[in-house]
Design an enzyme around this catalytic site. Structure first.
Site, mmCIF file in Angstrom:
data_model
loop_
_atom_site.group_PDB
_atom_site.id
_atom_site.type_symbol
_atom_site.label_atom_id
_atom_site.label_comp_id
_atom_site.label_asym_id
_atom_site.label_seq_id
_atom_site.Cartn_x
_atom_site.Cartn_y
_atom_site.Cartn_z
ATOM 1 N N LYS A 184 0.874 -1.184 0.000
ATOM 2 C CA LYS A 184 0.000 0.000 0.000
ATOM 3 C C LYS A 184 0.904 1.224 0.000
ATOM 4 O O LYS A 184 1.410 1.632 1.036
ATOM 5 C CB LYS A 184 -0.880 -0.036 1.260
ATOM 6 C CG LYS A 184 -2.263 0.570 1.113
ATOM 7 C CD LYS A 184 -2.283 2.045 0.791
ATOM 8 C CE LYS A 184 -2.017 2.918 1.999
ATOM 9 N NZ LYS A 184 -1.776 4.332 1.605
ATOM 10 N N GLY B 77 1.337 4.478 13.613
ATOM 11 C CA GLY B 77 1.974 3.297 14.213
ATOM 12 C C GLY B 77 1.135 2.740 15.353
ATOM 13 O O GLY B 77 0.922 1.526 15.464
ATOM 14 N N GLU C 277 8.668 16.341 15.913
ATOM 15 C CA GLU C 277 9.172 16.130 14.559
ATOM 16 C C GLU C 277 8.478 17.090 13.595
ATOM 17 O O GLU C 277 7.258 17.120 13.513
ATOM 18 C CB GLU C 277 8.921 14.686 14.130
ATOM 19 C CG GLU C 277 9.505 14.384 12.768
ATOM 20 C CD GLU C 277 9.416 12.914 12.383
ATOM 21 O OE1 GLU C 277 8.345 12.320 12.551
ATOM 22 O OE2 GLU C 277 10.437 12.372 11.921
ATOM 23 N N CYS D 152 13.298 10.439 8.154
ATOM 24 C CA CYS D 152 13.032 10.018 9.539
ATOM 25 C C CYS D 152 14.230 10.276 10.444
ATOM 26 O O CYS D 152 14.077 10.572 11.616
ATOM 27 C CB CYS D 152 12.604 8.556 9.590
ATOM 28 S SG CYS D 152 13.746 7.463 8.765
ATOM 29 N N GLU E 226 8.644 1.471 11.774
ATOM 30 C CA GLU E 226 9.749 2.427 11.658
ATOM 31 C C GLU E 226 9.099 3.791 11.617
ATOM 32 O O GLU E 226 8.491 4.164 10.617
ATOM 33 C CB GLU E 226 10.557 2.128 10.395
ATOM 34 C CG GLU E 226 12.005 2.559 10.511
ATOM 35 C CD GLU E 226 12.227 3.988 10.057
ATOM 36 O OE1 GLU E 226 12.013 4.898 10.884
ATOM 37 O OE2 GLU E 226 12.604 4.179 8.903
HETATM 38 P P1 NAI Z 1 1.251 8.650 7.773
HETATM 39 O O1 NAI Z 1 1.869 7.866 8.859
HETATM 40 O O2 NAI Z 1 -0.183 9.020 7.862
HETATM 41 O O3 NAI Z 1 1.436 7.895 6.346
HETATM 42 C C1 NAI Z 1 2.298 6.823 6.100
HETATM 43 C C2 NAI Z 1 1.549 5.685 5.439
HETATM 44 O O4 NAI Z 1 0.566 5.164 6.339
HETATM 45 C C3 NAI Z 1 0.774 6.060 4.170
HETATM 46 O O5 NAI Z 1 0.857 4.995 3.230
HETATM 47 C C4 NAI Z 1 -0.657 6.185 4.679
HETATM 48 O O6 NAI Z 1 -1.621 5.961 3.682
HETATM 49 C C5 NAI Z 1 -0.692 5.076 5.715
HETATM 50 N N1 NAI Z 1 -1.758 5.222 6.728
HETATM 51 C C6 NAI Z 1 -2.287 6.371 7.229
HETATM 52 N N2 NAI Z 1 -3.245 6.091 8.138
HETATM 53 C C7 NAI Z 1 -3.324 4.749 8.225
HETATM 54 C C8 NAI Z 1 -4.117 3.856 8.994
HETATM 55 N N3 NAI Z 1 -5.021 4.296 9.867
HETATM 56 N N4 NAI Z 1 -3.923 2.529 8.843
HETATM 57 C C9 NAI Z 1 -2.994 2.065 7.982
HETATM 58 N N5 NAI Z 1 -2.225 2.854 7.221
HETATM 59 C C10 NAI Z 1 -2.380 4.184 7.335
HETATM 60 O O7 NAI Z 1 2.138 9.960 7.582
HETATM 61 P P2 NAI Z 1 1.652 11.400 7.053
HETATM 62 O O8 NAI Z 1 0.370 11.803 7.687
HETATM 63 O O9 NAI Z 1 1.698 11.388 5.575
HETATM 64 O O10 NAI Z 1 2.829 12.315 7.613
HETATM 65 C C11 NAI Z 1 2.697 12.890 8.902
HETATM 66 C C12 NAI Z 1 3.989 12.869 9.647
HETATM 67 O O11 NAI Z 1 4.452 11.533 9.821
HETATM 68 C C13 NAI Z 1 5.154 13.559 8.949
HETATM 69 O O12 NAI Z 1 5.102 14.938 9.123
HETATM 70 C C14 NAI Z 1 6.320 12.911 9.650
HETATM 71 O O13 NAI Z 1 6.520 13.536 10.898
HETATM 72 C C15 NAI Z 1 5.857 11.475 9.877
HETATM 73 N N6 NAI Z 1 6.360 10.562 8.838
HETATM 74 C C16 NAI Z 1 7.461 9.804 9.102
HETATM 75 C C17 NAI Z 1 8.015 9.011 8.122
HETATM 76 C C18 NAI Z 1 9.264 8.208 8.377
HETATM 77 O O14 NAI Z 1 10.071 8.045 7.474
HETATM 78 N N7 NAI Z 1 9.435 7.662 9.549
HETATM 79 C C19 NAI Z 1 7.462 8.957 6.770
HETATM 80 C C20 NAI Z 1 6.256 9.735 6.598
HETATM 81 C C21 NAI Z 1 5.753 10.516 7.608
#
Ligand code: NAI
Ligand code: MG
Length: 484
Positions: A180, A238, A386, A289, A255
């Site tokens: 996904k 997470g 962050e 990250c 992660e």
């Molecule tokens: P997010 O955690 O919402 O998105 C990451 C992935 O999770 C996407 O594929 C999204 O569709 C999926 N996702 C979202 N809600 C979900 C759910 N309830 N169940 C299963 N999958 C789900 O991240 P977002 O909102 O795009 O970014 C917000 C913040 O997250 C960023 O500002 C940053 O601080 C952090 N982040 C950290 C990352 C890393 O590399 N550790 C990568 C992306 C975001």
């Protein structure tokens, strides 16, 4: 070439076939540099995810897990070849969809994708059990068996690379995958899915279901026939994944983010330290990250380092990501831009001193100028939370104790760096810094051979290296009664 791909309808990839969403729904993915629609993409919901899981299960029960492991490795090498040949197209596609500069994708992401794939292709036939002698009347040993169907949920900051971090070890272990991608960057995942089929990886082994996190992502997490979720993204999601995974007690690797400390002592090579500190926070527009978002500087060199860092920030060439000379592109979305600008406001209100940047650049595209805050205090939100953008917080410290206390003083624990010419001090920091990775006299390098991951709000489990094999297999004990 990328334009040929996006001219097609972007459908889901399930069971080796491109199919529309059952609901018929689609969503647009934008180019964050222009705010224009790049492609209209089929939007998976729970029904589509269920179809993808069924096809992944069938492929797992069928050809894939019974194929000779060496053959799986060969098919993965074939995929690596196809990716190498398609790299110009992939670079362009990734850039259009995410705003990442083509130069960075070419230099960093594509080599990492290939390295990961080749590394795990070579590991496919080296997943061994152990003979563990217990008693005279038994032959006792373990074998490692693939977990089954893996749900891989990937973010938008390194869509290709983080996708491959999950796909490659899962496939090497004999698992099948439902991927996904993030809703803002779904395109390269779809292309990789096609290339996998072209490489001869059987239909259903790698399914790709673009869609929204709360719908498609959550459906994958909740699905009773998914054995494992491997996730990279925010701590908030997470936590939701842990809750959802409780249903069938699926295994989870998380992660999540970070607020990594980069600590600079006056006895360090300051030229190298400043250069790495700049790259550590401005690379990928700070959407990393392990970004070195907290730069701790001894109070005696605070002003000097701030000036030099600000000069570096101001010299970054921001612009069209498709231009090979561009050093920094936009943020990935309007939401992310507003979030980052919001944090810049917070920093100003908290009384940090804004030295350079601090605003949107231009009116088209989600560009935010590289920003440096000086004189930041540990308690401030811009030092604790962050931001995930090109915003450096420079924080003065008095002595080693002070630096350690603050470096370890957030909810995150992913990575940290320390710069010093004193080898004893380096070792003291290596021992005391709470992080999954500690860099000394460098900042940021990673390698697929080394375990990667964190603790606390940075998640748990490790990707990469042979640790990843444990993520996608389960040991089985065999006890054979040999008699006396
Ligand atoms: P997010 O955690 O919402 O998105 C990451 C992935 O999770 C996407 O594929 C999204 O569709 C999926 N996702 C979202 N809600 C979900 C759910 N309830 N169940 C299963 N999958 C789900 O991240 P977002 O909102 O795009 O970014 C917000 C913040 O997250 C960023 O500002 C940053 O601080 C952090 N982040 C950290 C990352 C890393 O590399 N550790 C990568 C992306 C975001
Ligand atoms: Mg996009």
């Amino acid at each position: 070439m990328a334009y040929d791909f996006i001219a097609d309808r972007q459908e889901l990839l399930i069971g080796g076939k491109r199919v529309p969403a059952r609901s018929g729904r689609t969503f647009d993915t934008l180019n964050p540099a222009t705010e224009e629609v790049v492609a209209r993409v089929a939007e998976a919901d729970a029904e589509d995810v269920d179809a993808a899981v069924r096809s992944a299960r069938a492929a797992f029960e069928g050809e894939w897990s019974s194929m000779r492991a060496a053959e799986r490795g060969h098919l993965m090498l074939k995929l690596a070849d196809l990716i190498r040949h398609a790299q110009d197209e992939l670079v362009e596609l990734e850039s259009l969809d995410s705003g990442k500069p083509v130069s960075a994708i070419r230099r960093q992401d594509i080599p990492a994708v290939l390295d990961t794939l080749v590394y795990y292709a070579g590991m496919a036939d080296k997943i061994n059990g152990q003979v563990i002698p217990t008693r005279g009347d038994a032959l006792t040993y373990t074998v490692r068996e693939p977990l089954g169907v893996v749900g891989a949920i990937v973010p938008w900051n390194f869509p290709l690379m983080i996708g491959m971090w999950k796909i490659a070890p899962a496939l090497a272990c004999g698992c099948t995958v439902v991927l996904k991608p993030a809703e803002i960057t779904p395109l390269t995942a779809l292309r990789i899915g096609e290339l996998a089929l072209e490489a001869g990886i059987p239909p259903g082994v790698l399914n790709v279901v673009p869609g929204f996190g709360k719908v498609a992502g959550a459906a994958l997490v909740d699905h009773a026939d998914v054995d494992k979720i491997t996730f990279t993204g925010s701590p908030t999601v997470g936590r939701q994944i842990l809750t959802g995974a409780a249903g069938n007690l699926k295994r989870v690797t998380l992660e999540l983010g970070g607020k990594s400390a980069n600590i600079i002592f006056p006895d360090a090579d300051l030229d190298a330290a400043v250069k790495a500190a700049g790259a550590g926070i401005f690379f990928n527009s700070g959407q990393v990250c392990s970004a070195g978002s907290r730069i701790f500087v001894h109070e005696s060199i605070h002003d000097e380092i701030v000036d030099r860092l600000a000069a570096r920030a101001a010299a970054i060439r921001m612009g069209d990501p498709l231009d090979a000379k561009t050093g920094m592109g936009p943020l990935v979305s309007e939401v992310q831009m507003k979030r980052v600008l919001g944090y810049i406001d917070v920093g100003v209100k908290e009384g940090a001193s804004l030295v350079t940047g601090g605003a949107r650049a231009g009116s088209k595209g989600y560009f935010v100028s590289p920003t440096v805050f000086a004189g930041v205090r540990h308690e401030m939100r811009i030092s604790q939370e962050e931001i995930f953008g090109p915003v450096a917080a420079v924080i003065p410290f008095k002595d080693e104790e002070d630096a350690i206390r603050m470096a370890n003083g957030t909810v995150y624990s992913l990575a940290a760096g320390v710069w010093s010419g004193d080898i004893g001090r380096i070792h003291r920091f290596v021992r005391r810094l709470k992080a999954g990775t500690v860099w000394a006299n460098t900042f940021g390098p990673t390698d697929v051979r080394l375990p990667w991951g964190g603790a606390r709000d940075s998640g748990f489990g490790r990707e990469h290296g042979d640790m990843a094999i444990e993520n996608f297999t389960e040991p089985k004990v065999v006890w054979i009664n040999t008699g006396r």
